[in-house]
Design a protein around this motif. Structure first.
Motif, PDB file in Angstrom:
ATOM      1  N   THR A  78       0.816  -1.214   0.000  1.00  0.00           N
ATOM      2  CA  THR A  78       0.000   0.000   0.000  1.00  0.00           C
ATOM      3  C   THR A  78       0.852   1.267   0.000  1.00  0.00           C
ATOM      4  OG1 THR A  78      -0.121  -0.181   2.392  1.00  0.00           O
ATOM      5  CG2 THR A  78      -1.973  -1.087   1.135  1.00  0.00           C
ATOM      6  N   LYS A  79       2.131   1.128   0.412  1.00  0.00           N
ATOM      7  CA  LYS A  79       3.036   2.289   0.350  1.00  0.00           C
ATOM      8  C   LYS A  79       4.399   1.827  -0.143  1.00  0.00           C
ATOM      9  CE  LYS A  79       1.186   5.248   3.964  1.00  0.00           C
ATOM     10  NZ  LYS A  79       1.334   5.524   5.393  1.00  0.00           N
ATOM     11  N   GLY A  80       4.411   1.162  -1.309  1.00  0.00           N
ATOM     12  CA  GLY A  80       5.668   0.672  -1.884  1.00  0.00           C
ATOM     13  C   GLY A  80       6.638   1.841  -2.078  1.00  0.00           C
ATOM     14  N   LYS A  81       7.876   1.643  -1.641  1.00  0.00           N
ATOM     15  CA  LYS A  81       8.852   2.743  -1.687  1.00  0.00           C
ATOM     16  C   LYS A  81       9.818   2.587  -2.854  1.00  0.00           C
ATOM     17  CE  LYS A  81      10.377   1.963   2.575  1.00  0.00           C
ATOM     18  NZ  LYS A  81      11.100   2.132   3.859  1.00  0.00           N
ATOM     19  N   ARG A  87       7.190   6.724  -4.931  1.00  0.00           N
ATOM     20  CA  ARG A  87       6.324   5.565  -4.694  1.00  0.00           C
ATOM     21  C   ARG A  87       6.636   4.479  -5.720  1.00  0.00           C
ATOM     22  NH1 ARG A  87       1.582   6.124  -1.511  1.00  0.00           N
ATOM     23  NH2 ARG A  87       2.476   6.907   0.408  1.00  0.00           N
ATOM     24  N   TRP A  88       6.488   3.212  -5.302  1.00  0.00           N
ATOM     25  CA  TRP A  88       6.646   2.097  -6.244  1.00  0.00           C
ATOM     26  C   TRP A  88       5.267   1.480  -6.432  1.00  0.00           C
ATOM     27  CZ3 TRP A  88      10.265   0.769  -9.576  1.00  0.00           C
ATOM     28  CH2 TRP A  88      10.229  -0.492 -10.174  1.00  0.00           C
ATOM     29  N   HIS A  89       4.765   1.544  -7.650  1.00  0.00           N
ATOM     30  CA  HIS A  89       3.414   1.047  -7.946  1.00  0.00           C
ATOM     31  C   HIS A  89       3.372  -0.467  -7.708  1.00  0.00           C
ATOM     32  CE1 HIS A  89      -0.511   0.919  -9.625  1.00  0.00           C
ATOM     33  NE2 HIS A  89      -0.160   0.334 -10.763  1.00  0.00           N
ATOM     34  N   ILE A  96       6.429  -8.762  -8.517  1.00  0.00           N
ATOM     35  CA  ILE A  96       7.166  -9.248  -7.346  1.00  0.00           C
ATOM     36  C   ILE A  96       7.575  -8.044  -6.496  1.00  0.00           C
ATOM     37  CG2 ILE A  96       9.339 -10.329  -6.608  1.00  0.00           C
ATOM     38  CD1 ILE A  96       9.046 -12.269  -8.943  1.00  0.00           C
ATOM     39  N   TYR A  97       7.186  -8.115  -5.215  1.00  0.00           N
ATOM     40  CA  TYR A  97       7.616  -7.118  -4.224  1.00  0.00           C
ATOM     41  C   TYR A  97       8.380  -7.922  -3.188  1.00  0.00           C
ATOM     42  CZ  TYR A  97       3.529  -5.454  -6.671  1.00  0.00           C
ATOM     43  OH  TYR A  97       2.626  -5.185  -7.659  1.00  0.00           O
ATOM     44  N   PHE A  98       9.670  -7.799  -3.205  1.00  0.00           N
ATOM     45  CA  PHE A  98      10.573  -8.731  -2.520  1.00  0.00           C
ATOM     46  C   PHE A  98      11.553  -7.940  -1.671  1.00  0.00           C
ATOM     47  CE2 PHE A  98      14.774 -10.628  -2.476  1.00  0.00           C
ATOM     48  CZ  PHE A  98      14.628 -12.006  -2.499  1.00  0.00           C
ATOM     49  N   SER A  99      11.749  -8.350  -0.418  1.00  0.00           N
ATOM     50  CA  SER A  99      12.832  -7.749   0.382  1.00  0.00           C
ATOM     51  C   SER A  99      13.605  -8.849   1.085  1.00  0.00           C
ATOM     52  CB  SER A  99      12.283  -6.780   1.427  1.00  0.00           C
ATOM     53  OG  SER A  99      11.643  -5.706   0.793  1.00  0.00           O
ATOM     54  N   ASN A 142      21.418   0.715 -10.502  1.00  0.00           N
ATOM     55  CA  ASN A 142      20.801  -0.613 -10.477  1.00  0.00           C
ATOM     56  C   ASN A 142      19.435  -0.738 -11.130  1.00  0.00           C
ATOM     57  OD1 ASN A 142      19.206   0.663  -8.645  1.00  0.00           O
ATOM     58  ND2 ASN A 142      20.197  -0.222  -6.849  1.00  0.00           N
ATOM     59  N   ASP A 143      19.060   0.175 -12.013  1.00  0.00           N
ATOM     60  CA  ASP A 143      17.770  -0.011 -12.708  1.00  0.00           C
ATOM     61  C   ASP A 143      17.935  -1.064 -13.792  1.00  0.00           C
ATOM     62  OD1 ASP A 143      16.464   1.923 -11.293  1.00  0.00           O
ATOM     63  OD2 ASP A 143      16.516   3.440 -12.876  1.00  0.00           O
ATOM     64  N   VAL A 144      17.056  -2.055 -13.797  1.00  0.00           N
ATOM     65  CA  VAL A 144      17.126  -3.070 -14.863  1.00  0.00           C
ATOM     66  C   VAL A 144      16.193  -2.631 -15.995  1.00  0.00           C
ATOM     67  CG1 VAL A 144      16.668  -5.490 -15.446  1.00  0.00           C
ATOM     68  CG2 VAL A 144      17.705  -4.905 -13.235  1.00  0.00           C
ATOM     69  N   SER A 152      12.749  -3.444 -13.591  1.00  0.00           N
ATOM     70  CA  SER A 152      12.945  -3.725 -12.166  1.00  0.00           C
ATOM     71  C   SER A 152      13.700  -2.580 -11.503  1.00  0.00           C
ATOM     72  CB  SER A 152      13.743  -5.032 -12.047  1.00  0.00           C
ATOM     73  OG  SER A 152      14.185  -5.232 -10.725  1.00  0.00           O
ATOM     74  N   GLY A 153      13.352  -2.348 -10.235  1.00  0.00           N
ATOM     75  CA  GLY A 153      14.040  -1.316  -9.461  1.00  0.00           C
ATOM     76  C   GLY A 153      14.468  -1.865  -8.107  1.00  0.00           C
ATOM     77  N   ILE A 154      15.512  -1.284  -7.550  1.00  0.00           N
ATOM     78  CA  ILE A 154      16.094  -1.799  -6.301  1.00  0.00           C
ATOM     79  C   ILE A 154      16.272  -0.654  -5.307  1.00  0.00           C
ATOM     80  CG2 ILE A 154      18.236  -2.808  -5.340  1.00  0.00           C
ATOM     81  CD1 ILE A 154      18.386  -4.141  -8.293  1.00  0.00           C
ATOM     82  N   LEU A 155      15.869  -0.915  -4.072  1.00  0.00           N
ATOM     83  CA  LEU A 155      16.042   0.078  -3.007  1.00  0.00           C
ATOM     84  C   LEU A 155      16.718  -0.597  -1.826  1.00  0.00           C
ATOM     85  CD1 LEU A 155      15.322   2.895  -1.719  1.00  0.00           C
ATOM     86  CD2 LEU A 155      13.267   1.776  -0.840  1.00  0.00           C
ATOM     87  N   ILE A 156      17.939  -0.154  -1.499  1.00  0.00           N
ATOM     88  CA  ILE A 156      18.660  -0.756  -0.371  1.00  0.00           C
ATOM     89  C   ILE A 156      18.647   0.228   0.804  1.00  0.00           C
ATOM     90  CG2 ILE A 156      20.890  -1.674   0.414  1.00  0.00           C
ATOM     91  CD1 ILE A 156      21.370  -2.693  -2.370  1.00  0.00           C
ATOM     92  N   GLY A 171      15.578  -4.265  -1.179  1.00  0.00           N
ATOM     93  CA  GLY A 171      14.217  -4.335  -1.732  1.00  0.00           C
ATOM     94  C   GLY A 171      14.267  -4.402  -3.248  1.00  0.00           C
ATOM     95  N   ILE A 172      13.497  -5.334  -3.808  1.00  0.00           N
ATOM     96  CA  ILE A 172      13.491  -5.512  -5.265  1.00  0.00           C
ATOM     97  C   ILE A 172      12.047  -5.538  -5.760  1.00  0.00           C
ATOM     98  CG2 ILE A 172      14.127  -7.071  -7.172  1.00  0.00           C
ATOM     99  CD1 ILE A 172      16.343  -8.203  -5.334  1.00  0.00           C
ATOM    100  N   GLY A 173      11.763  -4.723  -6.742  1.00  0.00           N
ATOM    101  CA  GLY A 173      10.456  -4.775  -7.403  1.00  0.00           C
ATOM    102  C   GLY A 173      10.681  -5.212  -8.842  1.00  0.00           C
ATOM    103  N   ILE A 174       9.941  -6.238  -9.291  1.00  0.00           N
ATOM    104  CA  ILE A 174      10.056  -6.673 -10.691  1.00  0.00           C
ATOM    105  C   ILE A 174       8.661  -6.638 -11.315  1.00  0.00           C
ATOM    106  CG2 ILE A 174      10.810  -8.495 -12.308  1.00  0.00           C
ATOM    107  CD1 ILE A 174      12.571  -9.660 -10.125  1.00  0.00           C
TER     108      ILE A 174
HETATM  109  C1  BTN Z   1      13.348   2.241  -7.518  1.00  0.00           C
HETATM  110  O1  BTN Z   1      12.946   3.392  -7.268  1.00  0.00           O
HETATM  111  O2  BTN Z   1      13.738   1.927  -8.633  1.00  0.00           O
HETATM  112  C2  BTN Z   1      13.391   1.217  -6.414  1.00  0.00           C
HETATM  113  C3  BTN Z   1      12.109   0.456  -6.315  1.00  0.00           C
HETATM  114  C4  BTN Z   1      12.125  -0.622  -5.243  1.00  0.00           C
HETATM  115  C5  BTN Z   1      10.776  -1.278  -5.079  1.00  0.00           C
HETATM  116  C6  BTN Z   1      10.809  -2.444  -4.157  1.00  0.00           C
HETATM  117  S1  BTN Z   1       9.303  -3.377  -4.169  1.00  0.00           S
HETATM  118  C7  BTN Z   1       9.835  -4.296  -2.799  1.00  0.00           C
HETATM  119  C8  BTN Z   1      10.553  -3.352  -1.858  1.00  0.00           C
HETATM  120  N1  BTN Z   1       9.610  -2.717  -0.972  1.00  0.00           N
HETATM  121  C9  BTN Z   1       9.473  -1.420  -1.209  1.00  0.00           C
HETATM  122  O3  BTN Z   1       8.719  -0.654  -0.590  1.00  0.00           O
HETATM  123  N2  BTN Z   1      10.306  -1.049  -2.189  1.00  0.00           N
HETATM  124  C10 BTN Z   1      11.070  -2.164  -2.678  1.00  0.00           C
END
Ligand code: BTN
Length: 287
Positions: A78-81, A87-89, A96-99, A142-144, A152-156, A171-174
């Motif tokens: 609900t608040k993907g970062k 925000r991450w939709h 995949i919303y993976f941490s 790290n943007d794929v 895909s995007g990655i947030l560490i 955190g990985i979103g695909i």
């Molecule tokens: C980006 O901005 O490219 C990074 C996006 C990272 C999204 C993932 S989804 C799983 C994990 N949980 C979050 O809230 N964000 C990361």
């Protein structure tokens, strides 16, 4: 891909299915047992949730005495970062919303290549499970991307750190089976595996490959450094040799991208000819 028992279990035990979710859709829900049955690494704790604010936020708040790596997955956030407070939709059961939380016997400054090797692991996991003709490329850090569109995007995030140890949440979103999103919601070019391959892809299989490849690469990174991934990373560097713009510490730089250093820092040749190194920032290709 119809996994009805799982759907019923989920419906009863967790939160209600979203109101706009049609029961005619064939849905493969995330399933811990299926993921574990595909895994080579067994010493990992996995939690699958119906709904979370954010899988990263969840793991950032968890505290455990042991140093076991933990994976957290959610059907919807609900608040993907995203990076830079974006925000991450995260629509229900599409992506995949993976941490993953894990510990390193390194200082934060020694982790500079970490986000690059995570991007590489994401590419390798997708190549293993959903091979396709277009090469998956990485835009530093790290943007794929495929054909300049984000897959895909990655947030560490750093959970705790001392001078010689730290704990992080990766955190990985695909984008897997997402087909449409309003322009106001995702305001950059994006794609998904379903769009690229023309059919739905199994999120459970992809999660298992991601866990296995990521844990292998993280172990290698723990023993060695980014240097041993450098050649592999360079082959996927979508910006190499191109004119780019870099936003770093609120300053804008332009120049030619010259790859990365042994630490994974960006090398930018400025118009003056000077080669400048950057540890963080956001890059974009100049037209
Ligand atoms: C980006 O901005 O490219 C990074 C996006 C990272 C999204 C993932 S989804 C799983 C994990 N949980 C979050 O809230 N964000 C990361």
């Amino acid at each position: 891909l119809l996994v009805l028992p799982a759907l019923r279990r989920w419906k009863k035990g967790f939160v209600d299915l979203p109101k706009n979710h049609s029961s005619d859709d064939t849905v493969e829900l995330l399933d811990k047992d299926i993921i574990q049955s595909h895994l080579h690494h067994q010493s990992i704790h996995i939690d699958v949730f119906g709904e979370l604010e954010s899988t990263n936020t969840y793991l950032m708040k968890q505290h455990h005495e042991d140093t076991l790596s933990r994976v957290c997955l959610a059907e919807v956030q609900t608040k993907g970062k995203g990076r830079f407070d974006r925000r991450w939709h995260s629509p229900f059961a599409k992506n995949i919303y993976f941490s993953l939380s894990c510990s390193f016997s390194k200082s934060v400054s020694q982790l500079s290549g970490l986000s690059l090797i995570v991007g590489l692991a994401v590419c390798k996991a997708i190549d293993a499970v959903c091979p396709q003709k277009n090469k998956l490329m990485i835009k530093w850090p790290n943007d794929v991307l495929v054909d300049q569109k984000k897959l895909s995007g990655i947030l560490i995030e750093i959970k705790s750190n001392t001078k010689d140890a730290c704990e992080v949440v990766i955190g990985i979103g695909i984008n897997v089976n997402m087909e449409n999103a309003d322009k106001e919601i995702i305001n950059q070019p994006w794609t998904s595996l379903k769009t690229l391959l023309g059919q739905k892809q199994s999120r459970n299989q992809l999660c298992a490959a991601l866990i296995d490849i990521l844990l292998d690469d993280l172990n290698r990174f723990k023993c060695e450094s980014f240097f041993c991934f450098m050649n592999e990373w360079n082959k996927r560097d979508v910006l190499f040799g191109h004119s780019i713009q870099l936003l770093s510490n609120e300053k804008v730089y332009t120049g030619i991208e010259k790859g990365v250093s042994q630490q994974g820092h960006l090398l930018l040749q400025l118009p003056s000819g000077e080669l400048k190194t950057f540890a963080s920032g956001e890059t974009s290709l100049l037209k």
